[in-house]
Design a protein around this motif. Structure first.
Motif, PDB file in Angstrom:
ATOM      1  N   THR A  10      -5.065   7.147  -7.008  1.00  0.00           N
ATOM      2  CA  THR A  10      -5.919   7.999  -6.173  1.00  0.00           C
ATOM      3  C   THR A  10      -7.267   8.090  -6.883  1.00  0.00           C
ATOM      4  N   CYS A  13      -7.629  10.732 -10.127  1.00  0.00           N
ATOM      5  CA  CYS A  13      -6.550  10.625 -11.115  1.00  0.00           C
ATOM      6  C   CYS A  13      -7.100  10.011 -12.407  1.00  0.00           C
ATOM      7  N   ASP A  34      -4.696   2.809  -3.003  1.00  0.00           N
ATOM      8  CA  ASP A  34      -4.946   4.251  -3.014  1.00  0.00           C
ATOM      9  C   ASP A  34      -3.979   4.945  -2.056  1.00  0.00           C
ATOM     10  N   SER A  36      -3.800   7.993  -1.270  1.00  0.00           N
ATOM     11  CA  SER A  36      -4.408   9.060  -0.454  1.00  0.00           C
ATOM     12  C   SER A  36      -5.061   8.496   0.809  1.00  0.00           C
ATOM     13  N   LYS A  37      -5.300   7.181   0.817  1.00  0.00           N
ATOM     14  CA  LYS A  37      -5.938   6.554   1.981  1.00  0.00           C
ATOM     15  C   LYS A  37      -4.949   5.838   2.883  1.00  0.00           C
ATOM     16  N   PRO A  39      -0.772   6.148   3.761  1.00  0.00           N
ATOM     17  CA  PRO A  39       0.547   6.745   3.521  1.00  0.00           C
ATOM     18  C   PRO A  39       1.636   5.706   3.242  1.00  0.00           C
ATOM     19  N   GLN A  42       2.241   5.361  -0.450  1.00  0.00           N
ATOM     20  CA  GLN A  42       3.084   6.397  -1.045  1.00  0.00           C
ATOM     21  C   GLN A  42       4.554   6.021  -0.886  1.00  0.00           C
TER      22      GLN A  42
END
Length: 79
Positions: A10, A13, A34, A36-37, A39, A42
């Protein structure tokens, strides 16, 4: 066998920045993903058994954080 290093990250971080800096200094190309950009990234991190970042992956070998295990990834990437 692929030598693609992936770093899940991210923007805010500090450990992620440190991992990317070391890989760059060692001359190891990597793909930054990334979470956060996107999902889906993740979900990929969770597939490796982790919840947070940084997670560095090479050939299905995943390490979390800025730790000594990162050296293993660097050595594998260089070989």
């Amino acid at each position: 066998m692929s030598k693609t290093v992936i770093v899940y990250t991210t923007n805010d971080c500090i450990e992620c920045t440190m991992v990317k800096r070391v890989l760059t200094e060692e001359g190891i190309p990597f793909e930054a993903r990334d979470i956060s950009k996107n999902p889906a990234f993740q979900k990929e991190v969770e597939k490796y058994g982790f919840l947070g970042v940084p997670v560095t992956v090479l050939n299905e070998r995943a390490v979390k954080g800025f730790t000594n295990e990162l050296k293993e990834i660097i050595e594998l990437a260089k070989s």
